[in-house]
Design a protein around this motif. Sequence first.
Motif, PDB file in Angstrom:
ATOM      1  N   ASN B  53       0.822  -1.210   0.000  1.00 21.14           N
ATOM      2  CA  ASN B  53       0.000   0.000   0.000  1.00 21.14           C
ATOM      3  C   ASN B  53       0.865   1.274   0.000  1.00 21.14           C
ATOM      4  N   MET B  55       3.212   2.322   1.880  1.00 20.69           N
ATOM      5  CA  MET B  55       3.512   3.036   3.117  1.00 20.69           C
ATOM      6  C   MET B  55       5.007   3.333   3.208  1.00 20.69           C
ATOM      7  N   VAL B  83      -3.967   7.770  -2.724  1.00 24.35           N
ATOM      8  CA  VAL B  83      -5.109   7.838  -1.819  1.00 24.35           C
ATOM      9  C   VAL B  83      -6.105   6.724  -2.121  1.00 24.35           C
ATOM     10  N   ARG B  86      -4.668   3.288  -1.146  1.00 24.90           N
ATOM     11  CA  ARG B  86      -4.685   2.983   0.286  1.00 24.90           C
ATOM     12  C   ARG B  86      -6.098   2.743   0.785  1.00 24.90           C
ATOM     13  N   LYS B  87      -7.046   3.306   0.063  1.00 20.41           N
ATOM     14  CA  LYS B  87      -8.438   3.058   0.404  1.00 20.41           C
ATOM     15  C   LYS B  87      -8.787   1.599   0.077  1.00 20.41           C
ATOM     16  N   MET B  91      -4.626  -1.169   6.092  1.00 16.70           N
ATOM     17  CA  MET B  91      -3.569  -1.728   6.928  1.00 16.70           C
ATOM     18  C   MET B  91      -3.934  -1.682   8.415  1.00 16.70           C
ATOM     19  N   TYR B 109     -14.025   8.301  10.710  1.00 17.52           N
ATOM     20  CA  TYR B 109     -12.919   9.098  10.165  1.00 17.52           C
ATOM     21  C   TYR B 109     -12.700   8.841   8.672  1.00 17.52           C
ATOM     22  N   ILE B 113     -13.344  11.480   5.534  1.00 10.65           N
ATOM     23  CA  ILE B 113     -12.326  12.060   4.650  1.00 10.65           C
ATOM     24  C   ILE B 113     -12.583  11.686   3.202  1.00 10.65           C
ATOM     25  N   HIS B 114     -13.347  10.619   2.994  1.00 10.53           N
ATOM     26  CA  HIS B 114     -13.668  10.282   1.609  1.00 10.53           C
ATOM     27  C   HIS B 114     -14.999  10.849   1.171  1.00 10.53           C
ATOM     28  N   ARG B 162     -12.363   0.381  11.934  1.00  3.43           N
ATOM     29  CA  ARG B 162     -12.087   1.670  11.306  1.00  3.43           C
ATOM     30  C   ARG B 162     -11.655   1.462   9.851  1.00  3.43           C
ATOM     31  N   LEU B 163     -10.907   0.381   9.659  1.00  2.41           N
ATOM     32  CA  LEU B 163     -10.444   0.063   8.320  1.00  2.41           C
ATOM     33  C   LEU B 163     -11.591  -0.445   7.458  1.00  2.41           C
ATOM     34  N   VAL B 166     -13.945   1.952   5.481  1.00  2.00           N
ATOM     35  CA  VAL B 166     -13.653   2.549   4.175  1.00  2.00           C
ATOM     36  C   VAL B 166     -13.794   1.517   3.054  1.00  2.00           C
TER      37      VAL B 166
END
Lengths: 285, 253
Positions: B53, B55, B83, B86-87, B91, B109, B113-114, B162-163, B166
């Motif tokens: 991804n 990083m 972006v 990573r979406k 990770m 979050y 942001i998206h 949280r992951l 998205v």
Amino acid sequence: MTSKQIDRIATAVLWLAGILIIALLGWFLIRILGDGLPQLSWKFITSKPQEISAGGGVGPQLFNSFYILFLSLLLSLPIGMGAGIYLAVYAKKNGFTDLIRISVEALSSVPSIVFGLFGYLLFANLFGWKFSILGGACTLALLNLPVLVRVTEEGIRAVPASYWEASLALGSTKWQAIRKVLVPAALPTIITGITLTSGRALGESAILIYTAGLSVSRMFPDFNPMKIGETLSVHLWYVQSEALVPDAKQIAQGSAALLLIVVLVFNLLIGIPSRILQKRLTGGK
Amino acid sequence: MTERHKINVSKLNLFYGDNHALHDIEMTIESNTIAALIGPSGCGKSTFLRTLNRMNDLIDGVRITGSVAVDGQNVYGPETDIVSLRKRVGMVFQRPNPFPMSIYDNIAYGPRIHGTKKKAVLDEIVERSLRQAALWDEVKDRLNKSALGLSGGQQQRLCIARLLAVEPDVLLMDEPTSALDPISTLKVEELTQTLKERYTIIIVTHNMQQAARISDVTSFFLNGYLVETDKTDKIFTNPNDQRTEDYITGRFG
Ligand SMILES: Nc1ncnc2c1ncn2[C@@H]1O[C@H](COP(=O)(O)OP(=O)(O)OP(=O)(O)O)[C@@H](O)[C@H]1O
Ligand SMILES: [Mg+2]
């Protein structure tokens, strides 16, 4: 001497040093407030000063102190925080970053009277602003800039790198990570820095004598930033050394007490939201 | 390349300055599988995971050659939008790293942001993600409390939730249970089994039993080289390479 004896002596010395500091502070507060508090009245705090006769107040000076502080923060906060964020997040090790760092260092070691002179030459003379609230605010902003850069940078560096990684790994842009995670997490530190600079700004006199001037506008309150704008601490110096009024001593004592109270209250007030914020961020337990 | 793999890594090399950390890595991973990466400390597992991804882009002086493709699309191509990559390829880190915000805001979050703004939509995403991460029942009454007040195991599941919020399709997990107690570890392991139905999971672990329990395929790394990749059963019972056998039987590393 045995190490035990040395230890005892050291303890006694440290204890004495602590007591001395408390005693000094106590004596200082008693003197300033003891002399000054009796002079304070609503009329003193809100009315305009007198040139020749007794009974003048410090209303405009008090107003100017806060007005100049506000304007200077308006100028220095975006620049100072911006540079601090840049140094903490984006800056790689290169010539440009080093230059910023050296500049910040250099700025923070300049004596404030030199800033005053610089502000006078630049704003009052070159720009033709004469003595003005804006000139004072700009010079004050320059004075406070290095501190703001540094606390922002340190505050953001203290935020765990894992927050930064977590945000980017979710597909945020760097700017989103800065705005939504780094800055909020660093805010308590940054607010502490702002409080310190503000306290210093409220008490600053050397640079404002040259830039904001030694008298006040005839109107009160006067929001025009191009007007001359003596502040409370400058007024304190002025009445003690130059004023013609018969009650100069009382005014000075009153102003000193007022200044002290204003700075203390200001620090306490701004500390409260920061503490609430800190609690909210870390779990409110 | 006729068949289409979820992830296709070829001739991947990575340098930290002069340190050649990954050598000619070749790997393919299919959809809806769990791939485990094992190997001694410092062999390049995390480094490899983070190439997927990008990083590693955050680290100064990293140089990468070769290609990594997700769904046939080169991750290191010039037109790749980091972006959106990573979406898609999310990770989970070794240490739980919830943001210092409320549980709700942590989950919301990513969607925020998206571009998701509507409260009703966010509410739904938060609940769905927490349910998927098997955390909903434990936190549903304290969504507005700070996430830092949760236990370590709960925090890690929160990070997974949280992951999931998205909606990635690949989950990278770097030793996600190494900071957790056995019960929390078990919960996360169970979670990976249900998540597998919808996601492709790549997990780094130092725990051989864990790799054996949860993964379909296992890759063994050594000193920056990928020694072998095979079905997990095969790797743990009858590996092709002597070095793999030595490692899993505890003869070194
Ligand atoms: N940011 C970095 N800068 C320079 N070298 C690095 C960096 N990160 C890792 N390395 C080096 O790359 C090699 C592989 O490290 P990596 O972290 O990928 O190993 P690992 O297999 O994940 O180990 P562990 O099991 O201990 O997590 C090591 O030699 C390490 O020193
Ligand atoms: Mg690692």
